[in-house]
Scaffold this motif. Structure first.
Motif, PDB file in Angstrom:
ATOM      1  N   VAL A   6     -13.039  -0.707  11.215  1.00 39.66           N
ATOM      2  CA  VAL A   6     -12.888  -2.161  11.031  1.00 39.66           C
ATOM      3  C   VAL A   6     -12.422  -2.884  12.280  1.00 39.66           C
ATOM      4  O   VAL A   6     -12.298  -4.112  12.268  1.00 39.66           O
ATOM      5  N   GLY A   7     -12.133  -2.160  13.346  1.00 36.78           N
ATOM      6  CA  GLY A   7     -11.787  -2.807  14.605  1.00 36.78           C
ATOM      7  C   GLY A   7     -10.340  -3.235  14.744  1.00 36.78           C
ATOM      8  O   GLY A   7      -9.972  -3.846  15.755  1.00 36.78           O
ATOM      9  N   HIS A   8      -9.522  -2.955  13.755  1.00 37.49           N
ATOM     10  CA  HIS A   8      -8.095  -3.276  13.854  1.00 37.49           C
ATOM     11  C   HIS A   8      -7.303  -2.269  13.029  1.00 37.49           C
ATOM     12  O   HIS A   8      -7.858  -1.567  12.184  1.00 37.49           O
ATOM     13  N   ILE A   9      -6.003  -2.212  13.277  1.00 34.11           N
ATOM     14  CA  ILE A   9      -5.149  -1.223  12.622  1.00 34.11           C
ATOM     15  C   ILE A   9      -4.849  -1.640  11.185  1.00 34.11           C
ATOM     16  O   ILE A   9      -4.484  -2.793  10.926  1.00 34.11           O
ATOM     17  N   VAL A  10      -4.978  -0.713  10.271  1.00 36.51           N
ATOM     18  CA  VAL A  10      -4.711  -0.953   8.850  1.00 36.51           C
ATOM     19  C   VAL A  10      -3.600  -0.003   8.386  1.00 36.51           C
ATOM     20  O   VAL A  10      -3.709   1.213   8.557  1.00 36.51           O
ATOM     21  N   GLY A  11      -2.534  -0.565   7.831  1.00 37.44           N
ATOM     22  CA  GLY A  11      -1.491   0.248   7.214  1.00 37.44           C
ATOM     23  C   GLY A  11      -0.362   0.678   8.125  1.00 37.44           C
ATOM     24  O   GLY A  11       0.641   1.206   7.645  1.00 37.44           O
ATOM     25  N   VAL A  12      -0.502   0.483   9.425  1.00 37.11           N
ATOM     26  CA  VAL A  12       0.544   0.886  10.366  1.00 37.11           C
ATOM     27  C   VAL A  12       1.186  -0.360  10.964  1.00 37.11           C
ATOM     28  O   VAL A  12       0.487  -1.250  11.448  1.00 37.11           O
ATOM     29  N   GLY A  13       2.501  -0.422  10.903  1.00 38.32           N
ATOM     30  CA  GLY A  13       3.224  -1.566  11.437  1.00 38.32           C
ATOM     31  C   GLY A  13       4.672  -1.208  11.688  1.00 38.32           C
ATOM     32  O   GLY A  13       5.047  -0.035  11.713  1.00 38.32           O
ATOM     33  N   ILE A  14       5.496  -2.224  11.843  1.00 43.24           N
ATOM     34  CA  ILE A  14       6.912  -2.005  12.100  1.00 43.24           C
ATOM     35  C   ILE A  14       7.567  -1.244  10.947  1.00 43.24           C
ATOM     36  O   ILE A  14       8.477  -0.440  11.151  1.00 43.24           O
ATOM     37  N   GLY A  15       7.069  -1.466   9.742  1.00 36.94           N
ATOM     38  CA  GLY A  15       7.619  -0.767   8.583  1.00 36.94           C
ATOM     39  C   GLY A  15       7.357   0.730   8.643  1.00 36.94           C
ATOM     40  O   GLY A  15       8.167   1.534   8.181  1.00 36.94           O
ATOM     41  N   THR A  16       6.221   1.111   9.229  1.00 35.07           N
ATOM     42  CA  THR A  16       5.890   2.529   9.381  1.00 35.07           C
ATOM     43  C   THR A  16       6.878   3.207  10.317  1.00 35.07           C
ATOM     44  O   THR A  16       7.382   4.300  10.037  1.00 35.07           O
ATOM     45  N   LEU A  17       7.162   2.552  11.435  1.00 34.03           N
ATOM     46  CA  LEU A  17       8.094   3.111  12.412  1.00 34.03           C
ATOM     47  C   LEU A  17       9.515   3.163  11.856  1.00 34.03           C
ATOM     48  O   LEU A  17      10.241   4.144  12.068  1.00 34.03           O
ATOM     49  N   LEU A  18       9.909   2.109  11.136  1.00 33.41           N
ATOM     50  CA  LEU A  18      11.248   2.100  10.541  1.00 33.41           C
ATOM     51  C   LEU A  18      11.387   3.184   9.477  1.00 33.41           C
ATOM     52  O   LEU A  18      12.452   3.785   9.331  1.00 33.41           O
ATOM     53  N   ALA A  19      10.308   3.432   8.743  1.00 28.84           N
ATOM     54  CA  ALA A  19      10.338   4.471   7.710  1.00 28.84           C
ATOM     55  C   ALA A  19      10.519   5.850   8.334  1.00 28.84           C
ATOM     56  O   ALA A  19      11.196   6.712   7.771  1.00 28.84           O
ATOM     57  N   MET A  20       9.919   6.078   9.504  1.00 25.00           N
ATOM     58  CA  MET A  20      10.064   7.361  10.186  1.00 25.00           C
ATOM     59  C   MET A  20      11.521   7.694  10.449  1.00 25.00           C
ATOM     60  O   MET A  20      11.964   8.837  10.317  1.00 25.00           O
TER      61      MET A  20
END
Length: 244
Positions: free
Chosen positions: A204-218
């Motif tokens: 789709v040409g852009h990131i889906v589902g990965v964001g600041i929340g993903t990094l914070l969850a890690m």
């Protein structure tokens, strides 16, 4: 005996429910999903598929990989030990593979709860630019999602029954490469994020589902587990009869 079995099952079931709630709540913030389910989430969004079903497919893949890793590890163990140790290894392998297989029916049940929570919970973001108030709500629910995910994971793992495939595969990889679970977990999370990023950009040409929340969850899920266990583990162990 019945008393401890009751609490063990109760804590385990409650942990899985809270974990499912936390993972689903994370997706509703629009700030990025938990790394472990980012691949399933991106596929469900890009191809308009059911989120729970995609997670089930992902978890089933994890279980197959776990079985392969356990077979490889057992083969190395038998080759090195031989004799009586080889027979012990065969018995252990049967039990390990059974525990691996039981993760599939567990995944079916777990992902149904993901679907239920996905229907019941509203999205906390709009398609346009978020206002300051909306962003505050999204961040608040993201923190809540991380806390729920950590508590749910801790409760279910502490009961030492059938693990969630996301945790089971990390343990299997850790045992195979002889690295700590924490290090393996971080590497596995980063791998899932990388796969999700490449997959979504390709389609789709852009990131889906990965964001600041993903990094914070890690970071946040692990810290939540540590704090929760520090406060409650001894009491939970006493009630459930789980040995350290």
């Amino acid at each position: 005996m019945r008393h401890t079995v009751f609490y063990r099952v109760l804590f385990y079931a409650a942990g899985l429910l809270i974990l499912a709630l936390g993972l689903t709540l994370n997706t509703k913030t629009g700030l990025g999903v938990s790394p472990i389910i980012s691949v399933a989430y991106s596929i469900s969004e890009i191809f308009d598929q059911n989120f729970g079903n995609m997670t089930l497919a992902l978890y089933s893949t994890f279980v197959v990989i776990e079985m392969i890793l356990h077979l490889i590890r057992n083969f190395r163990y038998r080759k090195a030990g031989g004799g009586v140790l080889a027979q012990v290894g065969k018995k252990d392998l049967k039990w390990i593979l059974l525990m691996d297989f039981l993760q599939i029916p567990l995944s079916i049940l777990f992902t149904r709860f993901l679907n239920i929570f996905n229907v019941l919970l509203p999205a906390f973001y709009s398609d346009g630019n978020s206002t300051a108030g909306e962003m505050a709500v999204r961040i608040a629910f993201l923190i809540l999602a991380i806390v729920f995910t950590g508590i749910g994971a801790a409760m279910s793992l502490n009961m030492r029954l059938v693990p969630n495939p996301g945790d089971g595969i990390v343990q299997a990889i850790s045992d195979t490469i002889h690295k700590s679970v924490g290090f393996t977990k971080n590497c596995f999370d980063l791998t899932n994020i990388l796969i999700t990023t490449c997959f979504s950009i390709f389609f789709v040409g852009h990131i889906v589902g990965v964001g600041i929340g993903t990094l914070l969850a890690m970071v946040g899920v692990g810290r939540t587990i540590a704090v929760f266990n520090h406060i409650t583990y001894e009491k939970m162990k006493q009630l459930s009869g789980v040995e350290a």
